[in-house]
Structures are given as C-alpha cells and as structure tokens.
Design an enzyme around this catalytic site. Sequence first.
Site, mmCIF file in Angstrom:
data_model
loop_
_atom_site.group_PDB
_atom_site.id
_atom_site.type_symbol
_atom_site.label_atom_id
_atom_site.label_comp_id
_atom_site.label_asym_id
_atom_site.label_seq_id
_atom_site.Cartn_x
_atom_site.Cartn_y
_atom_site.Cartn_z
ATOM 1 N N LYS A 31 43.890 38.071 64.003
ATOM 2 C CA LYS A 31 43.915 38.046 65.482
ATOM 3 C C LYS A 31 45.373 38.218 65.880
ATOM 4 O O LYS A 31 46.146 37.265 65.858
ATOM 5 C CB LYS A 31 43.379 36.709 65.982
ATOM 6 N N GLY A 38 50.122 25.744 67.565
ATOM 7 C CA GLY A 38 49.920 25.353 66.168
ATOM 8 C C GLY A 38 49.177 24.029 66.051
ATOM 9 O O GLY A 38 48.293 23.859 65.203
ATOM 10 N N GLY A 82 53.210 30.980 65.183
ATOM 11 C CA GLY A 82 53.391 30.967 66.637
ATOM 12 C C GLY A 82 54.080 29.692 67.081
ATOM 13 O O GLY A 82 54.842 29.088 66.324
ATOM 14 N N SER A 83 53.778 29.282 68.298
ATOM 15 C CA SER A 83 54.483 28.135 68.879
ATOM 16 C C SER A 83 53.935 26.813 68.330
ATOM 17 O O SER A 83 52.758 26.733 67.955
ATOM 18 C CB SER A 83 54.321 28.159 70.398
ATOM 19 N N CYS A 103 62.120 33.405 65.285
ATOM 20 C CA CYS A 103 61.876 31.968 65.113
ATOM 21 C C CYS A 103 63.009 31.265 64.367
ATOM 22 O O CYS A 103 63.348 30.128 64.655
ATOM 23 C CB CYS A 103 60.568 31.764 64.368
ATOM 24 N N GLU A 120 53.218 28.317 60.610
ATOM 25 C CA GLU A 120 54.606 28.799 60.647
ATOM 26 C C GLU A 120 55.013 28.782 62.116
ATOM 27 O O GLU A 120 54.539 29.609 62.895
ATOM 28 C CB GLU A 120 54.694 30.240 60.108
HETATM 29 P P1 NAD Z 1 51.919 31.501 70.791
HETATM 30 O O1 NAD Z 1 51.750 30.236 70.057
HETATM 31 O O2 NAD Z 1 51.832 31.475 72.270
HETATM 32 O O3 NAD Z 1 50.847 32.577 70.319
HETATM 33 C C1 NAD Z 1 50.684 32.913 68.978
HETATM 34 C C2 NAD Z 1 49.281 33.423 68.761
HETATM 35 O O4 NAD Z 1 48.380 32.351 69.019
HETATM 36 C C3 NAD Z 1 48.854 34.577 69.638
HETATM 37 O O5 NAD Z 1 48.076 35.476 68.892
HETATM 38 C C4 NAD Z 1 47.985 33.893 70.682
HETATM 39 O O6 NAD Z 1 46.993 34.746 71.230
HETATM 40 C C5 NAD Z 1 47.346 32.803 69.859
HETATM 41 N N1 NAD Z 1 46.850 31.656 70.636
HETATM 42 C C6 NAD Z 1 47.251 31.226 71.853
HETATM 43 N N2 NAD Z 1 46.522 30.141 72.230
HETATM 44 C C7 NAD Z 1 45.664 29.888 71.218
HETATM 45 C C8 NAD Z 1 44.696 28.877 70.995
HETATM 46 N N3 NAD Z 1 44.430 27.930 71.911
HETATM 47 N N4 NAD Z 1 44.022 28.884 69.828
HETATM 48 C C9 NAD Z 1 44.278 29.821 68.884
HETATM 49 N N5 NAD Z 1 45.184 30.803 69.049
HETATM 50 C C10 NAD Z 1 45.872 30.839 70.205
HETATM 51 O O7 NAD Z 1 53.298 32.100 70.277
HETATM 52 P P2 NAD Z 1 54.053 33.412 70.754
HETATM 53 O O8 NAD Z 1 54.598 33.147 72.107
HETATM 54 O O9 NAD Z 1 53.161 34.588 70.539
HETATM 55 O O10 NAD Z 1 55.223 33.498 69.664
HETATM 56 C C11 NAD Z 1 56.410 32.807 69.766
HETATM 57 C C12 NAD Z 1 56.414 31.577 68.885
HETATM 58 O O11 NAD Z 1 56.109 31.930 67.539
HETATM 59 C C13 NAD Z 1 57.781 30.926 68.840
HETATM 60 O O12 NAD Z 1 57.652 29.529 68.903
HETATM 61 C C14 NAD Z 1 58.307 31.363 67.476
HETATM 62 O O13 NAD Z 1 59.330 30.542 66.986
HETATM 63 C C15 NAD Z 1 57.065 31.328 66.656
HETATM 64 N N6 NAD Z 1 57.213 32.120 65.409
HETATM 65 C C16 NAD Z 1 57.332 31.468 64.199
HETATM 66 C C17 NAD Z 1 57.515 32.203 63.024
HETATM 67 C C18 NAD Z 1 57.692 31.533 61.673
HETATM 68 O O14 NAD Z 1 57.598 32.219 60.645
HETATM 69 N N7 NAD Z 1 57.934 30.239 61.612
HETATM 70 C C19 NAD Z 1 57.547 33.595 63.081
HETATM 71 C C20 NAD Z 1 57.421 34.213 64.313
HETATM 72 C C21 NAD Z 1 57.246 33.472 65.484
#
Ligand code: NAD
Length: 495
Positions: A190, A248, A243-244, A299, A265
């Site tokens: 996804k 997470g 993601g965030s 990140c 992550e």
């Molecule tokens: P986000 O958490 O908003 O979204 C990430 C993904 O989660 C997207 O595909 C989104 O559609 C999905 N999502 C959103 N709500 C959800 C829910 N309720 N249930 C399941 N999935 C859901 O993050 P973002 O704004 O896309 O990315 C930025 C964040 O990602 C930053 O915090 C960044 O540090 C982190 N990040 C971490 C790494 C790592 O390797 N540690 C790498 C890249 C980005």
Amino acid sequence: MSVFTKFKLLPEVAQFLANGPIPGFVGGKNYPATGGALIPTIDPGSGEKIGDIHDMTAADVAGAVDTANRAFPAWAELSQKDRGAILLKLADAVEARKAVIAQIESLEAGKIEAQAQGDVRNFVDTLRYFVKLAEGVQTRTKLDIAGHEAWTHKAPWGACGFIFPWNFPFLLIGWGISPALASGNTVVIKPAEDTSLSAIYLARLAKEVGVPDGVINVVTGRGQTAGAALSANPKIKRMSFTGSPEVGQLVAESCGRNLVPVKLELGGKGAAVVFDDVDVNAVADKLVGAITFHTGQVCCDATRWFVHSKIYDQFIDRCKQTLDKVKIGHPLDPTSQMGPVVNPKQRARVLGYQEKGQATGAQCIYGGGAATVQGCDGNYVKPALLTGPLDNVAAREEIFGPVAFVAKFETEDQAIAMANDTEYGLANSVWTADHARAARVAEAMVAGNSWINAHNVFAHGVPYGGVKKSGLGGGVLSPEVLMDYYRSTSVVRPI
Ligand code: NAD
C-alpha cells in the site's frame, strides 16, 4: 506552461500517464477500486495533476490479501535458484527502465530527477543483495542436543503487508519487499496516496518479466481506509510499516489485536555532533547537503546540529554561504538542487514549525518561509537555520523539511546528553578527527544508527532501524532482516 510541455517527458512516462485513471495491480491484473472513487496525483513541482489513482475500499484490500495468500504456496515451493532467477530478471528490468521509473517518481514525489535515479539504482542493488543472501540460507539447521535428534526448519510465512510513505516511494519498496520475496513470501503493497504510481509501474513490470501473478500486489487508496484495512487484516502473516510514529502506533495496535508480527520504521530527529578538530567548511557543506537533500524529507536526517563553541561562528558563516548557493527549482529541471516538498499540507507543516518555534523563543538565523520558482506553482520552501532553547518545539519535533536547529556545546559529555535528549532514536552522526572519541560518542548516542564523519550512509549488510519513537522490530537492509521473513519450526525426536 504545462509540466508536460515545459519539461521533456520520456515517451514511456507520457504513455503511462496518458491512459486515464491508473488502477492498482493485483493477481497480475489491473485492479480498480469498487465504486470507482479516485485520488488525484499532483506534481509537487508545478501543482498540476498528472494522473489519478483508485481509492480502494477495505473489501478491495481484503481481496488483494486473499490473492496474495492464494499465490503463496506455488511461489514458496519454487527452488531458491528458480525464485532467485525470476527476481533477478525483475532487477534487470528495473535497471533497464531506470530513467522511466525515476521520472515517474520525480513527478509524483517532487524528487530531483538525478536523486530519483539513485533511488531506482538502490532498489536494484537491494533486490540483488537479498536474492544472493537467500541463496545461502540453510532452511534446515541440525541441533546437537543429547538424547534427541533435533533440527529447526525455516519456511516463509505467506502474504506479507507493506505500507510505505511518500518520501522514498520506490527505494523503500525495495528495502521492504526484497527480503520477503527472496525468502518465498508474497506481498501486498500500500503506497502513500500521493506517490503510488511507481509501485503500480513495478507491479506491471513484474508481470512482464514473469513474476507469477499474485506474488507482487499493489493496492492504492487512503491511509485511514486502505492502509487501516491492510494492517487490520488477520490473513496478513507479517506486517511492515514505514511512516510517522503516530500512524505506526495505530498499525502496531491493529497487528497486536491479530498477533501479527509487525516491523515499524518511523520518524527521527537526528543529531550531528561536530567537534572543533574538523575541517569546518567541509562539515558545514555536508550538513547543508543533508538538510537540502530531498528538501529535508528524510527520516534519518541530521536536523539538530550541535557544534563546538570554538568553531561555531565559522561553521554558521559557512552554512549560510553554502545555503545561499542552493538552487531551488522544479525536480525535472537539471539545474535544480532542491525541489519542492510533497504537498501543500507538508509545506504548511514546515512553515508552521518555523512560526511556532519562533513564537516560543527560537530565532531564525538563516532563511525560512516559502520560496517561489518562476513559472512553477509548486510547494517550495526556503531552507532555514534556527537556534534557541533546546526545549523549543522546532528542536524537539520532526519537521520533515530543510530546517536545522543549531546549538553550541563545550564538552563531549554535554554533546552526548544534548544528542540523547529526544524521544526519537533513528540516526545521529559525530564529526571529529579523533577516531577514539568518534567511536566513544557513536556508541553513547542512543539510536539505531551512528555515523562517523558522514551522515545518511547506507550499505547493504549494515542493519538500519530505529529505537524509541523511531522504530520497532529490527530494521532493514541486513541478513537479520532476511531471517525475519522465515518462520521457524523446531523438529525433535527423542532417541
Ligand atoms: P504517514 O504515517 O502519514 O503515512 C505513511 C503511510 O501510512 C501512507 O501510505 C499512509 O497512507 C498510511 N496510513 C495513514 N494512516 C493510516 C492508518 N490509519 N492505518 C494504516 N496506514 C495508514 O507518513 P508520511 O507522512 O507518508 O511519511 C513521513 C514519515 O515517515 C516521517 O515521520 C518519516 O520520518 C517517516 N519515514 C521513516 C523512514 C524510516 O526508515 N525510519 C523512512 C521514510 C519515512
């Protein structure tokens, strides 16, 4: 002037975008959303719509998981050699289409085209790395236990779920799915709603080179619906989320309810600790490069810079001079060095943190605010340097833009304490000519990764993951990660 006429799109990219809404790809076929709802994909550099993706329902996602589980036995039963050969064909095909995938990625993620090409290259290297590693895995390991014949048997799990963010859409897919596929699992991806196109392109390419139907599936849609449905699906055997931290936690809760193993992550607020024995200008240039790389939407970025008081003024002067030279522009303009942020919401977030930070005691010592690029109505921001009390919101929370918070230190212990005073634990760096001190500080900083005289270093084989609010479950890119994608059965016969 439209982005399609201003910049020369590769014919294959133009063709990919020209055929109307782009459905997901499941079971080797286009997979439209039930009900036909769409989400626009916007070029962050121009604000123009470049396509539409399908906004899938929870039932659509459940169908994809069932498809991946149905495809699993045949994929798992292939010999390691045969499965590896198919995946290496995919790696070759991605390599051959590097320019096409990079341009798609550049257009949807706002990533400088040359950097997007680097991401595609990294995908290819990652897939080849895990295929080779999987060739060496012993699925049966004899245990030398008195009075028993015993061994462990390793087998893949089944359908694995992956949710990705928008900042490194294609590279992170490679980091995520390569160990899962190489060990014989099938995957449901996804991607983020803003950046789903390169994932769909990959799934179509996989079909073209002979990856069996249902092994790589892509569902598209909103996080709260498609993402939530994937992470709550009890038929997923393993889940991986990038993601965030806020999302997470939700994903971990859903997986916890089903007792599905989950890998997270998450975000970061990395420190760079700069001692007074370095080449000050060289380090300043590298750290400027770190926050301007992909417009700071990284990140593991160094966004808290702790600089020894003896070199602080020279360091800041050099940063300002170097930042002055950074050319902000459209990601497909080959002269651009820093592109836009991904969407207007992200721009508001970056600018909002600068405003909140300054309203509560931080000072902006360089740049800040929105940037304009002639002829491109995109989400551009200027890089910024802030300073002030370290409990300031801009020093504590992840901004995810080209912004660093800078402070002075006097002693090694003080620098370590400053670096560790954060809820995050993803990646830090230490800069010094004294290797013993570098090793000491690197080990004392509490995070998944410490880099010495560099920032953002990724080598296949070196585990990359986070602790504290930055991650859970062991990270990516290493042999340990491959083993996560095998379940283990202990087999025992008393003798
Ligand atoms: P986000 O958490 O908003 O979204 C990430 C993904 O989660 C997207 O595909 C989104 O559609 C999905 N999502 C959103 N709500 C959800 C829910 N309720 N249930 C399941 N999935 C859901 O993050 P973002 O704004 O896309 O990315 C930025 C964040 O990602 C930053 O915090 C960044 O540090 C982190 N990040 C971490 C790494 C790592 O390797 N540690 C790498 C890249 C980005």
